[in-house]
Design an enzyme around this catalytic site. Structure first.
Site, PDB file in Angstrom:
ATOM      1  N   LYS A  88       0.853  -1.194   0.000  1.00  0.00           N
ATOM      2  CA  LYS A  88       0.000   0.000   0.000  1.00  0.00           C
ATOM      3  C   LYS A  88       0.888   1.242   0.000  1.00  0.00           C
ATOM      4  O   LYS A  88       1.747   1.418   0.870  1.00  0.00           O
ATOM      5  CB  LYS A  88      -0.874  -0.035   1.249  1.00  0.00           C
ATOM      6  CG  LYS A  88      -2.224   0.600   1.102  1.00  0.00           C
ATOM      7  CD  LYS A  88      -3.020   0.333   2.363  1.00  0.00           C
ATOM      8  CE  LYS A  88      -4.385   0.939   2.300  1.00  0.00           C
ATOM      9  NZ  LYS A  88      -5.063   0.825   3.602  1.00  0.00           N
TER      10      LYS A  88
HETATM   11  C1  E4P Z   1      -8.352   1.773   3.363  1.00  0.00           C
HETATM   12  O1  E4P Z   1      -7.567   0.954   2.969  1.00  0.00           O
HETATM   13  C2  E4P Z   1      -8.270   2.446   4.662  1.00  0.00           C
HETATM   14  O2  E4P Z   1      -7.622   1.591   5.568  1.00  0.00           O
HETATM   15  C3  E4P Z   1      -9.609   2.739   5.274  1.00  0.00           C
HETATM   16  O3  E4P Z   1     -10.666   2.314   4.467  1.00  0.00           O
HETATM   17  C4  E4P Z   1      -9.741   4.069   5.906  1.00  0.00           C
HETATM   18  O4  E4P Z   1     -11.015   4.164   6.468  1.00  0.00           O
HETATM   19  P1  E4P Z   1     -11.407   5.223   7.576  1.00  0.00           P
HETATM   20  O5  E4P Z   1     -11.735   6.501   6.904  1.00  0.00           O
HETATM   21  O6  E4P Z   1     -12.618   4.603   8.234  1.00  0.00           O
HETATM   22  O7  E4P Z   1     -10.233   5.342   8.515  1.00  0.00           O
END
Ligand code: E4P
Length: 219
Positions: A88
């Site tokens: 990522k």
């Molecule tokens: C995506 O990969 C992120 O980890 C995640 O969806 C972020 O979500 P949030 O806005 O609930 O922290």
């Protein structure tokens, strides 16, 4: 549509896996910290533990570095951990360069922190395997997160980009359903958003009636 769970909590991942509908896991540094996973070795081990729970599914593991060399170093180490790992990478200048590098090396990537169609276009051009538009965080600031999914779908379809749209920052079941209608390839959300899909009061009422009728004739 693929279902990913957005957590680093092993129990929740096991629960989603047991339901039989789990295709992968996304994590981020905040989710790892929430589970109290700190220190490089513990973090790397945790990613491997997650891979062992999700049967063949993709597991996104995020780099911490923000410079190209650092991202490459960390990403290669993460990719070495397990074949299910997807690196990522944040949508920043050096992140775009790193996406390109990883794509050339055959290392799969998830471009994270995407909030605009232009960023999604760049991620696809750079060869990202997944792009993660954060719809919940856009909704939080009175901007239509689902509209971003539609815009990216249109752009990717116009040019046949292979990058998969991973709708992220999903908060509830309606986000999941709307993303499915738009044609997001993947959604990642909490266990509650997945389990919420199975609930309907008429199902519960109907089942209770079937069972009580059965009991009347077979009691
Ligand atoms: C995506 O990969 C992120 O980890 C995640 O969806 C972020 O979500 P949030 O806005 O609930 O922290």
């Amino acid at each position: 549509m693929k279902f990913f769970i957005d957590t680093a909590n092993l129990d929740q991942i096991r629960e989603a896996q047991a339901l039989g509908v789990l295709d992968g896991v996304t994590t981020n540094p905040s989710l790892m910290a929430k589970e109290g996973i700190t220190g490089k070795n513990n973090i790397l081990k945790h990613y491997v533990d997650i891979c062992h729970i999700v049967d063949g599914g993709d597991v996104s593991a995020e780099v911490i570095a923000t410079d190209f060399e650092g991202m490459v170093r960390e990403g290669e180490e993460l990719a070495e951990l397990h074949e299910q790992i997807v690196v990522k990478v944040p949508m920043i200048r050096d992140g775009v360069k790193a996406l390109n590098y990883f794509s050339d090396k055959g290392i799969r990537t998830n471009c994270t922190l995407v909030f605009s169609p232009g960023q999604a276009l760049l991620a696809a051009k750079a060869g990202a395997s997944y792009v993660s538009p954060f719809i919940g965080r856009l909704d939080d600031i009175s901007t239509d997160g689902l509209n971003l999914i539609s815009e990216i779908r249109e752009i990717y379809d116009n040019y046949g980009f292979g990058t998969e749209i991973l709708a992220a920052s999903i908060r509830h079941t309606m986000h999941v359903i709307e993303c499915a209608k738009i044609g997001a390839d993947v959604m990642t959300g909490p266990l509650s958003a997945i389990e919420g899909l199975l609930k309907h009061p008429l199902t519960d009422i109907g089942l209770e009636k079937f069972l009580s009728d059965y009991r009347k004739g077979n009691g």
